[in-house]
Scaffold this active site. Structure first.
Site, mmCIF file in Angstrom:
data_model
loop_
_atom_site.group_PDB
_atom_site.id
_atom_site.type_symbol
_atom_site.label_atom_id
_atom_site.label_comp_id
_atom_site.label_asym_id
_atom_site.label_seq_id
_atom_site.Cartn_x
_atom_site.Cartn_y
_atom_site.Cartn_z
ATOM 1 N N LYS A 189 36.006 -17.591 -45.126
ATOM 2 C CA LYS A 189 35.398 -18.321 -44.455
ATOM 3 C C LYS A 189 35.949 -18.721 -43.493
ATOM 4 O O LYS A 189 37.431 -18.231 -43.270
ATOM 5 C CB LYS A 189 35.796 -19.354 -45.567
ATOM 6 C CG LYS A 189 35.370 -20.750 -45.689
ATOM 7 C CD LYS A 189 36.318 -21.539 -46.684
ATOM 8 C CE LYS A 189 36.041 -23.428 -46.491
ATOM 9 N NZ LYS A 189 36.535 -23.803 -47.536
ATOM 10 N N SER B 187 33.652 -26.887 -49.835
ATOM 11 C CA SER B 187 33.624 -26.817 -48.473
ATOM 12 C C SER B 187 33.193 -25.794 -47.785
ATOM 13 O O SER B 187 32.218 -24.753 -47.238
ATOM 14 C CB SER B 187 34.730 -27.042 -47.843
ATOM 15 O OG SER B 187 35.629 -26.718 -48.133
ATOM 16 N N SER C 225 36.596 -26.564 -53.597
ATOM 17 C CA SER C 225 35.828 -26.205 -52.537
ATOM 18 C C SER C 225 35.198 -24.274 -52.624
ATOM 19 O O SER C 225 34.356 -23.849 -51.711
ATOM 20 C CB SER C 225 35.948 -26.459 -51.439
ATOM 21 O OG SER C 225 36.467 -27.609 -50.674
#
Ligand code: GLN
Length: 491
Positions: A81, A156, A180
């Site tokens: 990420k 997210s 997330s």
């Protein structure tokens, strides 16, 4: 032999590399080709460097040829990420304010991937600074759900989940502050693990809410989750909240599970099955409970009464921490700087005004407010007390059960642009947030595909602190019997 990258796992790819059927260059090229074909639609990455990837793969193949292979991860592509530092690469956290900033060092999880020979396979899109549940808050573009491009992939870590689900990469590391990793995994039909706080180093993870953040693997199946967790867990002197290294291999634990759940006590929290749960999710969770019973588990009714305050206390604690953590982004030393300013104060103000997106600004303001004198006791202190009560709720529950089952999300993946009210959006994490507040662990596993919508749903198994062995084992048996593992998006 044709390798089907849509169903291949880390474990399988590792076998193919080991037996010489496939080289890492061939494997990585398959993923790069897939990216070329579909990334335009999915938008799961913010950065991919084809040459760098192939270079790492070549080096891995040379090691293999020379008999100096580093581990079963040698040559395996893993993405991260966009808030995990990779030396020499941009790390923007999905934000405009960090564009152009190059990480001067590797995050500990990245060093570990390198030590084991994994191929670092680009950076995944995310909600800006990990604030969001849909990936719509990214300053680049929204990532799409590979099952239905009109729907959100969750957030997210939506880019990570979408990339794994659409077979653009074998696995990705996300981060989970309030859900997330688990919620996007559920929305995209893959497996997401939120490890116990302190078991994975946060060194090199850009902080959102430091007392809640934890890096976790997003993978195609539970065994891969255990493999990647084994790789990233362990004590790190560079993270002051780091716990001691585990003494067992979670992959071995998962490998040796028996086919049933005899004697396992599964707690069902009554508060998680009340109003606000969509009918499809309720039916799916009910079926999951019936399956666990069939597999020999004892179903125990439990209560987590303080969970009703989880969202409010999370949005006080997380925003308070974020307001402090994000104070360092001021346009002076790195990242975006406004060109509009005539004095220093204007430079700070304009850089932050232009550099941060709306949701991030909302949370900085909220966090600054709850910490301000006169309001500290009324909000922040109270939220911390609630956090302790939530933790105690779980302690009481784990005195009577081994693992807790809940839906991963109160509703199936929704359409891009469908939820615009921030408060309604905050409800998306209603089942995941308490786990971070309590510092315990949970895993989200695909449980079904809703046939009318052709999108996946996930359930969550929650365990006590350092109970990764129990949740991984339970998830593995569940996965084996639920048989949604080989369903992939039609893309
Ligand atoms: N959706 C939650 C939030 O917006 C959780 C995010 C996360 O886990 N990083 O804060």
């Amino acid at each position: 032999m044709m390798t089907d990258i849509k169903t291949i796992t880390i474990a399988k790819a590792s076998e193919l590399l080991e037996s010489g059927i496939l080289t890492s260059v061939e494997l990585c090229s398959l993923y790069l080709k897939r990216i070329e074909e579909i990334e335009e639609k999915v938008k799961a990455f913010v950065h991919i460097d084809k040459n760098k990837i192939l270079k790492q793969a070549e080096v891995s193949d040379v090691r293999r040829k020379n008999g100096t292979t580093l581990s079963s991860f040698d040559g395996i592509p893993v993405a991260v990420k966009d808030l995990i530092a990779v030396k020499g690469e941009q790390c923007t956290c999905g934000s405009k304010i960090l564009r152009g900033m190059t990480s001067p060092y590797d995050a500990t999880v990245v060093s570990k991937l390198r030590e084991k020979g994994a191929v670092l396979f680009g950076r995944n899109n995310m909600d800006e600074f990990a604030m969001g549940s849909t990936c719509e808050n990214s300053s680049y573009y929204p990532t799409k759900n590979p099952w239905d491009l009109e729907r959100v992939p969750g957030g997210s870590s939506g880019g990570s989940a979408a990339a794994v689900a659409s077979s653009e990469v074998l696995a990705s590391l996300g981060s989970d502050t309030g859900g997330s990793v688990r919620q996007p995994a559920a929305f995209c039909g893959v497996v997401g693990l939120k490890p116990t706080y302190g078991t994975v180093s946060r060194f090199g993870l850009v902080a959102y809410a430091s007392s809640l953040d934890q890096i976790g693997p997003i993978t195609k199946d539970v065994y891969d989750s255990a493999l990647l967790y084994d790789l990233i867990t362990g004590h790190d002197p560079k993270d002051s909240t780091s716990l001691s290294s585990p003494e067992l291999s979670y992959a071995n634990v998962v490998k040796n599970v028996s086919g049933n759940l005899k004697g396992l006590k599964v707690g069902i929290p009554k508060e998680y099955f009340g109003e606000g749960l969509s009918e499809v999710v309720r039916n799916d969770a009910t079926e999951a409970i019936a399956l666990l019973k069939d597999l020999g588990a004892d179903i125990v009714d439990i209560s987590l009464p303080y969970s009703k305050y989880a969202i409010s206390s999370y949005y006080i604690i997380a925003t308070a921490e974020a307001s402090a953590n994000l104070a360092r982004f001021d346009g002076i030393r790195y990242g975006f700087r406004s060109s509009e300013s005539s004095n220093l104060m204007d430079l700070y103000l304009n850089s932050r005004r232009e550099g941060f997106g709306t949701e991030v600004k909302r949370r900085i303001l909220l966090g600054t407010f709850v910490l301000s004198s006169g309001y500290y006791d009324a909000y922040y202190l109270k939220a911390q007390k609630i956090r302790t009560l939530i933790k105690e709720d779980f302690n009481k529950a784990f005195a009577v059960c081994d693992v807790i089952l809940s839906p991963a999300s109160p509703y199936p993946p929704f359409k891009v642009g469908e939820i615009t009210d921030p408060l309604q959006m905050y409800l998306a994490d209603i089942f995941t947030i308490s786990i971070n507040l309590a510092g315990i662990c949970a895993i989200s596993v695909p449980s079904s595909i809703i046939s009318s919508m052709n999108v996946p749903l996930g359930v969550q198994f929650i365990g006590p602190a350092r109970g990764e062995d129990v949740i991984l084992k339970t998830a593995k048996v569940f996965e084996d019997h639920r048989a949604v593992k080989n369903f992939v998006p039609n893309l």
